[in-house]
Design an enzyme around this catalytic site. Structure first.
Site, mmCIF file in Angstrom:
data_model
loop_
_atom_site.group_PDB
_atom_site.id
_atom_site.type_symbol
_atom_site.label_atom_id
_atom_site.label_comp_id
_atom_site.label_asym_id
_atom_site.label_seq_id
_atom_site.Cartn_x
_atom_site.Cartn_y
_atom_site.Cartn_z
ATOM 1 N N ASP A 293 0.794 -1.242 0.113
ATOM 2 C CA ASP A 293 -0.039 -0.044 -0.169
ATOM 3 C C ASP A 293 0.812 1.048 0.086
ATOM 4 O O ASP A 293 0.575 2.400 0.654
ATOM 5 C CB ASP A 293 -1.033 -0.109 1.233
ATOM 6 C CG ASP A 293 -1.726 -1.226 1.155
ATOM 7 O OD1 ASP A 293 -2.292 -1.694 0.086
ATOM 8 O OD2 ASP A 293 -2.129 -1.860 2.116
ATOM 9 N N HIS B 124 -4.717 -2.709 -5.600
ATOM 10 C CA HIS B 124 -4.171 -1.567 -6.060
ATOM 11 C C HIS B 124 -5.131 -0.456 -6.413
ATOM 12 O O HIS B 124 -6.155 -0.796 -7.075
ATOM 13 C CB HIS B 124 -3.153 -2.023 -7.125
ATOM 14 C CG HIS B 124 -2.282 -2.787 -6.943
ATOM 15 N ND1 HIS B 124 -1.196 -2.646 -6.423
ATOM 16 C CD2 HIS B 124 -2.256 -4.173 -6.950
ATOM 17 C CE1 HIS B 124 -0.328 -3.398 -6.215
ATOM 18 N NE2 HIS B 124 -1.049 -4.647 -6.769
HETATM 19 P P1 GTP Z 1 -0.169 -0.785 -3.522
HETATM 20 O O1 GTP Z 1 -0.817 -1.785 -2.610
HETATM 21 O O2 GTP Z 1 1.454 -0.140 -2.950
HETATM 22 O O3 GTP Z 1 -0.327 -1.057 -4.935
HETATM 23 O O4 GTP Z 1 -0.680 0.529 -3.244
HETATM 24 P P2 GTP Z 1 -2.021 0.861 -3.854
HETATM 25 O O5 GTP Z 1 -2.157 1.446 -5.107
HETATM 26 O O6 GTP Z 1 -2.783 -0.361 -3.669
HETATM 27 O O7 GTP Z 1 -2.463 1.944 -2.688
HETATM 28 P P3 GTP Z 1 -3.990 1.764 -1.894
HETATM 29 O O8 GTP Z 1 -4.862 0.938 -2.396
HETATM 30 O O9 GTP Z 1 -3.484 1.352 -0.568
HETATM 31 O O10 GTP Z 1 -4.277 3.042 -1.950
HETATM 32 C C1 GTP Z 1 -3.402 4.451 -1.788
HETATM 33 C C2 GTP Z 1 -4.459 5.385 -1.966
HETATM 34 O O11 GTP Z 1 -3.665 6.662 -1.889
HETATM 35 C C3 GTP Z 1 -5.301 5.289 -3.139
HETATM 36 O O12 GTP Z 1 -6.465 5.920 -3.040
HETATM 37 C C4 GTP Z 1 -4.433 6.149 -4.094
HETATM 38 O O13 GTP Z 1 -5.165 7.136 -5.158
HETATM 39 C C5 GTP Z 1 -3.873 7.445 -3.227
HETATM 40 N N1 GTP Z 1 -2.483 7.747 -3.308
HETATM 41 C C6 GTP Z 1 -1.437 7.239 -3.883
HETATM 42 N N2 GTP Z 1 -0.389 8.047 -3.925
HETATM 43 C C7 GTP Z 1 -0.754 9.337 -3.481
HETATM 44 C C8 GTP Z 1 -0.391 10.685 -3.155
HETATM 45 O O14 GTP Z 1 0.880 10.648 -3.574
HETATM 46 N N3 GTP Z 1 -1.081 11.272 -2.469
HETATM 47 C C9 GTP Z 1 -2.217 11.067 -1.944
HETATM 48 N N4 GTP Z 1 -2.975 11.931 -1.576
HETATM 49 N N5 GTP Z 1 -2.799 10.029 -2.331
HETATM 50 C C10 GTP Z 1 -2.156 8.965 -3.044
HETATM 51 MG MG MG Z 2 -2.747 -1.670 -1.837
#
Ligand code: GTP
Ligand code: MG
Length: 331
Positions: free
Chosen positions: A12, A42
């Protein structure tokens, strides 16, 4: 060019976001999903739409790219077909002939295990039980299913051919370094190795072909499930800092802690990282929210980057400043 995108902490970190940025800005010809299976979650925000993906590569937003799922990955037919529909990638997504297939029985077997539900904090999506059957050589794989025939190919051959022809491939993992069954805090891990080397094996590409290993760290550390988390904050403090997050697959609140430089250094070693991506910079440093250019960096952000680089010995290349796929400062 061969890029690998790997999570640096406990998952995440925003791999989905970084993958979608690289996929849309670097002329990537193919994106291949490595890692475990549908236990991943993701999040991709593109053109104002939010996609929650468990099996389709997050790089699907690059609409010219071919998408592959490697032989080492576990898919779930129902989730696969649902995500193909919501993302509209029919005709450009392919599975390896030998990609593993999760069944309802695998999910039920995991849900029935008190060890998995209570002690490990598993998502119980069936990936681990499918892995057990794979090791015992009794798992049915993609080529055994009538419904999957139109999607089948030799993923290793296709990816190597694209690289031979001078094209670019991006490998997208799942989970993250310290959830590796070998290198994480065993037994509070996922069911496979998920570091960069394992990702190559998942899709059938050799280590000599890698150009960049992009390791993704969030500006703070979060963890779901059980296991050690250094300097863990209580939930009130987590919320006060605006670091509260909830799991994509399970909806569970994530545990949080400040950025861990020692852990980052070890993660860089375990993956042979060549570049660092830092996400959620806008949450810890609100002054860079939505920034896309280097001259928008604040002194505090510059100081943090220097600290990360001097501790890990790896250059910071990408700063994510918001959820949108193009909200990135490339250094
Ligand atoms: P992985 O499991 O590593 O793939 O991460 P993920 O893409 O699954 O992230 P996850 O689903 O936990 O969600 C992360 C949240 O943060 C999502 O809603 C993304 O859109 C959001 N997000 C990602 N990068 C940023 C950022 O730099 N700033 C902000 N504010 N939100 C982000
Ligand atoms: Mg994730």
């Amino acid at each position: 060019m061969l890029y690998i995108v790997v999570g640096g902490f406990y998952g995440d970190e925003g791999k989905g976001k970084i993958t979608s940025y690289i996929a849309t800005t670097k002329k990537i010809d193919a994106i291949a999903r490595a890692g475990v299976g549908t236990n991943a979650g993701h999040t991709v925000v593109h053109d104002g739409i939010t996609y929650k993906l468990r099996t389709i590569p997050s790089g699907f937003v690059a609409d010219h790219a071919k998408l592959f799922i490697g032989a080492g990955v576990y898919i779930n037919e129902e989730i696969l077909f649902k995500e193909i529909e919501t993302t509209g990638v029919q005709g450009r997504i392919f599975l390896d002939n030998q990609t593993g297939v999760i069944t309802e029985e695998h999910i039920a077997r995991e849900k029935a295990s008190k060890h998995l539900t209570d002690e490990i904090g598993s998502t119980c999506s069936g990936s681990g039980a499918a892995g057990v059957d794979r090791v015992l050589r009794q798992l049915k794989v993609a080529k055994d299913y009538e419904t999957l025939q139109p999607l089948l190919t030799d993923v290793s051959a296709e990816l190597n051919q694209i690289l031979d022809d001078g094209g670019s491939v991006l490998l997208e993992g799942s989970q993250a370094t310290f959830l590796s069954v070998y290198h994480g805090g065993y037994p509070h891990t996922t069911s496979k190795d998920v570091c960069a080397a394992a990702m190559l094996s998942d899709v059938g590409i050799g280590p000599t072909r890698v150009d960049e290993v992009v390791i993704v760290f969030k500006a703070f550390v979060t963890r779901v499930g059980e296991g050690h988390l250094k300097n863990e904050l209580d939930f009130d403090e987590t919320k006060k800092r605006g670091w509260d997050e909830y799991g994509t697959v399970t909806g569970r609140p994530r545990r949080a802690a400040p950025f861990d430089f020692d852990l980052a250094k070890k993660a860089c070693q375990l993956n042979g990282a060549t570049q660092i991506a830092l996400t959620k910079m806008d949450i810890v440093f609100p002054e860079v929210q939505g920034a896309t250019s280097e001259d928008q960096l604040s002194e505090n952000v510059k100081k943090f980057i220097v600290q990360v680089e001097s501790k890990t010995g790896v250059p910071v290349k990408y700063l994510s400043t918001g959820p949108g796929s193009q909200e990135v400062i490339e250094l």
